[in-house]
Design an enzyme around this catalytic site. Structure first.
Site, PDB file in Angstrom:
ATOM      1  N   GLN A 168      51.333  54.219  24.097  1.00  0.00           N
ATOM      2  CA  GLN A 168      50.129  54.081  24.923  1.00  0.00           C
ATOM      3  C   GLN A 168      49.274  55.345  24.797  1.00  0.00           C
ATOM      4  O   GLN A 168      49.789  56.462  24.908  1.00  0.00           O
ATOM      5  CB  GLN A 168      50.524  53.886  26.397  1.00  0.00           C
ATOM      6  CG  GLN A 168      49.327  53.757  27.313  1.00  0.00           C
ATOM      7  CD  GLN A 168      49.684  53.895  28.790  1.00  0.00           C
ATOM      8  OE1 GLN A 168      48.882  53.616  29.664  1.00  0.00           O
ATOM      9  NE2 GLN A 168      50.888  54.356  29.085  1.00  0.00           N
ATOM     10  N   ARG A 188      56.596  49.238  38.954  1.00  0.00           N
ATOM     11  CA  ARG A 188      57.336  49.823  40.086  1.00  0.00           C
ATOM     12  C   ARG A 188      58.557  49.001  40.472  1.00  0.00           C
ATOM     13  O   ARG A 188      59.607  49.540  40.800  1.00  0.00           O
ATOM     14  CB  ARG A 188      56.403  49.976  41.298  1.00  0.00           C
ATOM     15  CG  ARG A 188      55.349  51.059  41.140  1.00  0.00           C
ATOM     16  CD  ARG A 188      54.433  51.112  42.349  1.00  0.00           C
ATOM     17  NE  ARG A 188      53.720  49.860  42.536  1.00  0.00           N
ATOM     18  CZ  ARG A 188      53.280  49.410  43.717  1.00  0.00           C
ATOM     19  NH1 ARG A 188      53.515  50.105  44.819  1.00  0.00           N
ATOM     20  NH2 ARG A 188      52.630  48.279  43.797  1.00  0.00           N
ATOM     21  N   LYS A 192      45.258  47.990  28.950  1.00  0.00           N
ATOM     22  CA  LYS A 192      45.642  47.747  30.344  1.00  0.00           C
ATOM     23  C   LYS A 192      44.463  48.144  31.218  1.00  0.00           C
ATOM     24  O   LYS A 192      43.975  49.275  31.145  1.00  0.00           O
ATOM     25  CB  LYS A 192      46.884  48.555  30.719  1.00  0.00           C
ATOM     26  CG  LYS A 192      47.437  48.212  32.106  1.00  0.00           C
ATOM     27  CD  LYS A 192      48.849  48.775  32.272  1.00  0.00           C
ATOM     28  CE  LYS A 192      49.501  48.251  33.543  1.00  0.00           C
ATOM     29  NZ  LYS A 192      49.069  48.940  34.754  1.00  0.00           N
ATOM     30  N   CYS A 221      44.949  53.814  34.796  1.00  0.00           N
ATOM     31  CA  CYS A 221      45.571  54.854  35.614  1.00  0.00           C
ATOM     32  C   CYS A 221      44.596  55.376  36.676  1.00  0.00           C
ATOM     33  O   CYS A 221      43.508  55.856  36.343  1.00  0.00           O
ATOM     34  CB  CYS A 221      46.037  56.015  34.740  1.00  0.00           C
ATOM     35  SG  CYS A 221      46.835  57.327  35.702  1.00  0.00           S
ATOM     36  N   PRO A 223      54.321  50.856  31.717  1.00  0.00           N
ATOM     37  CA  PRO A 223      54.429  52.312  31.791  1.00  0.00           C
ATOM     38  C   PRO A 223      54.275  52.823  33.224  1.00  0.00           C
ATOM     39  O   PRO A 223      53.535  52.258  34.014  1.00  0.00           O
ATOM     40  CB  PRO A 223      53.250  52.779  30.937  1.00  0.00           C
ATOM     41  CG  PRO A 223      52.220  51.697  31.125  1.00  0.00           C
ATOM     42  CD  PRO A 223      52.970  50.411  31.342  1.00  0.00           C
ATOM     43  N   MET A 224      55.012  53.881  33.540  1.00  0.00           N
ATOM     44  CA  MET A 224      54.805  54.611  34.804  1.00  0.00           C
ATOM     45  C   MET A 224      54.919  56.086  34.478  1.00  0.00           C
ATOM     46  O   MET A 224      55.994  56.568  34.103  1.00  0.00           O
ATOM     47  CB  MET A 224      55.850  54.216  35.847  1.00  0.00           C
ATOM     48  CG  MET A 224      55.600  52.879  36.497  1.00  0.00           C
ATOM     49  SD  MET A 224      56.903  52.473  37.675  1.00  0.00           S
ATOM     50  CE  MET A 224      56.566  53.661  38.983  1.00  0.00           C
ATOM     51  N   ASN A 262      49.803  41.751  36.056  1.00  0.00           N
ATOM     52  CA  ASN A 262      50.583  42.892  36.546  1.00  0.00           C
ATOM     53  C   ASN A 262      50.222  43.163  38.002  1.00  0.00           C
ATOM     54  O   ASN A 262      49.075  43.022  38.397  1.00  0.00           O
ATOM     55  CB  ASN A 262      50.264  44.114  35.659  1.00  0.00           C
ATOM     56  CG  ASN A 262      50.877  45.411  36.168  1.00  0.00           C
ATOM     57  OD1 ASN A 262      50.175  46.388  36.381  1.00  0.00           O
ATOM     58  ND2 ASN A 262      52.173  45.431  36.359  1.00  0.00           N
ATOM     59  N   GLY A 263      51.224  43.557  38.782  1.00  0.00           N
ATOM     60  CA  GLY A 263      50.987  43.937  40.175  1.00  0.00           C
ATOM     61  C   GLY A 263      51.725  43.068  41.176  1.00  0.00           C
ATOM     62  O   GLY A 263      51.590  41.852  41.158  1.00  0.00           O
ATOM     63  N   GLU A 264      52.526  43.713  42.048  1.00  0.00           N
ATOM     64  CA  GLU A 264      53.236  43.050  43.151  1.00  0.00           C
ATOM     65  C   GLU A 264      54.243  41.985  42.695  1.00  0.00           C
ATOM     66  O   GLU A 264      54.368  40.930  43.308  1.00  0.00           O
ATOM     67  CB  GLU A 264      52.242  42.436  44.153  1.00  0.00           C
ATOM     68  CG  GLU A 264      51.424  43.453  44.935  1.00  0.00           C
ATOM     69  CD  GLU A 264      52.259  44.472  45.688  1.00  0.00           C
ATOM     70  OE1 GLU A 264      53.129  44.078  46.483  1.00  0.00           O
ATOM     71  OE2 GLU A 264      52.053  45.694  45.472  1.00  0.00           O
TER      72      GLU A 264
END
Length: 316
Positions: free
Chosen positions: A68, A225, A139, A98, A7-8, A200-202
């Site tokens: 979510q 992203r 998350k 978040c 999600p974003m 998650n991340g990068e």
């Protein structure tokens, strides 16, 4: 390898999910958060944020979409989780990650990382209120300001009955700074927690995905992203597909323009397309040049005209 489209808030809405799942072999999507405060929300709120509920909880291409929830009251989160499931969500995800100030100020998202006891109560209440055959996931980040807090956080979520934990390998204080990513903590968590962990991340390309799996030993990957920077990232990570070319990206932008203008967010189209360009320019030099023209306009028509002209020039 399972790859999940994460999600974003304000970016990965149902229109974007529709388009990205059409061109990627994602195993799952997670919606933007449904904010829960002190009431059982009407069905319309769930349908607005997750219109896929009207088609069996899946995108048109068949990718499951999990609702979510974000909030701090275990009982109200449980009530709303039960409603989301009854409307057709194939599971529930709880947002403890978040970092936005507006969210944290109202005791939601990453601020709860400071209170693993409350996180436990929330997950336990949601798990108890929903069909045990459907997953409840959470998350999280590694902590508020100290990554070693991740053990207590993950343990609380696992003990409460979560089926999977998505770990964004940064603290809240780290935000999204590239050099603060700490994948090695996920591997340490894997050794302590039996609950499956999603990293998650990068993750921006196939190499990142492979390296993340190698370093973390995680059970799956979530991209957020990066999926906006590179529209076919899901298949790049999963199948080592070639990066989508700029001409195909322009086609996608024009398709998105049709969705947005016909859809329920037509008035916001100029802001949404500029937002997408802000991400695309990290992957495509052409996006950077085109962004300079697009950012001058606040109406849909001239922006679409610029995109159409650019695509015609490229095709010619």
């Amino acid at each position: 390898m399972r790859v999940i489209l994460g999600p974003m808030e304000g970016v990965l809405d149902h229109l974007m999910r529709e388009m990205l799942t059409d061109i990627n072999d994602y195993d799952l999507c997670v919606t933007e958060f449904v904010r829960v405060v002190d009431q059982l929300l009407p069905n319309s709120v769930f349908y607005r944020l997750c219109p896929e509920l009207r088609q069996g909880g899946k995108t048109a291409s068949g990718t499951p979409v999990r609702v979510q929830l974000l909030g701090q009251d275990p009982d109200w989160l449980a009530e709303n989780a039960h409603r989301a499931i009854s409307l057709g969500s194939p599971g529930i995800d709880i947002n403890f990650g978040c970092p936005a100030k507006s969210v944290n100020k109202s005791r939601g998202g990453a601020v709860l990382l400071q209170d693993p006891g409350l996180m436990y109560d929330i997950v336990k209440a949601v798990r108890g209120a929903t069909d045990p055959r459907l997953p409840v996931t959470a998350k999280v980040r590694l902590g508020w300001d100290e990554p070693s807090h991740c053990y207590e956080i993950a343990d609380a979520v696992a003990q409460a009955g979560a089926d999977e934990i998505v770990v964004h390998a940064r603290t809240k204080v780290d935000g999204y700074k590239a050099d603060t990513i700490k994948w090695d903590y996920i591997r340490k968590l894997k050794a302590k927690v039996k609950t499956p962990i999603i990293a998650n991340g990068e993750i921006w390309n196939h190499q990142d995905g492979q390296r993340c799996m190698e370093v973390t030993g995680s059970d799956a990957l979530m991209v957020c992203r990066g999926a906006i920077n590179l529209p076919n990232l899901g298949n790049v990570v999963k199948h080592n597909e070639t990066h989508m070319g700029w001409e195909a990206v322009l086609q996608l932008l024009l398709k998105y323009s049709t969705y947005e203008i016909k859809g329920d967010k037509g008035l916001y189209y100029p802001n949404r397309i500029k937002q997408w360009f802000a991400y695309l320019r990290h992957e495509y030099p052409q996006a950077k040049a085109l962004f300079a023209d697009i950012r001058k306009h606040n109406k849909a028509a001239p922006i679409v005209e610029i995109l159409e002209r650019s695509y015609a020039d490229l095709a010619a």
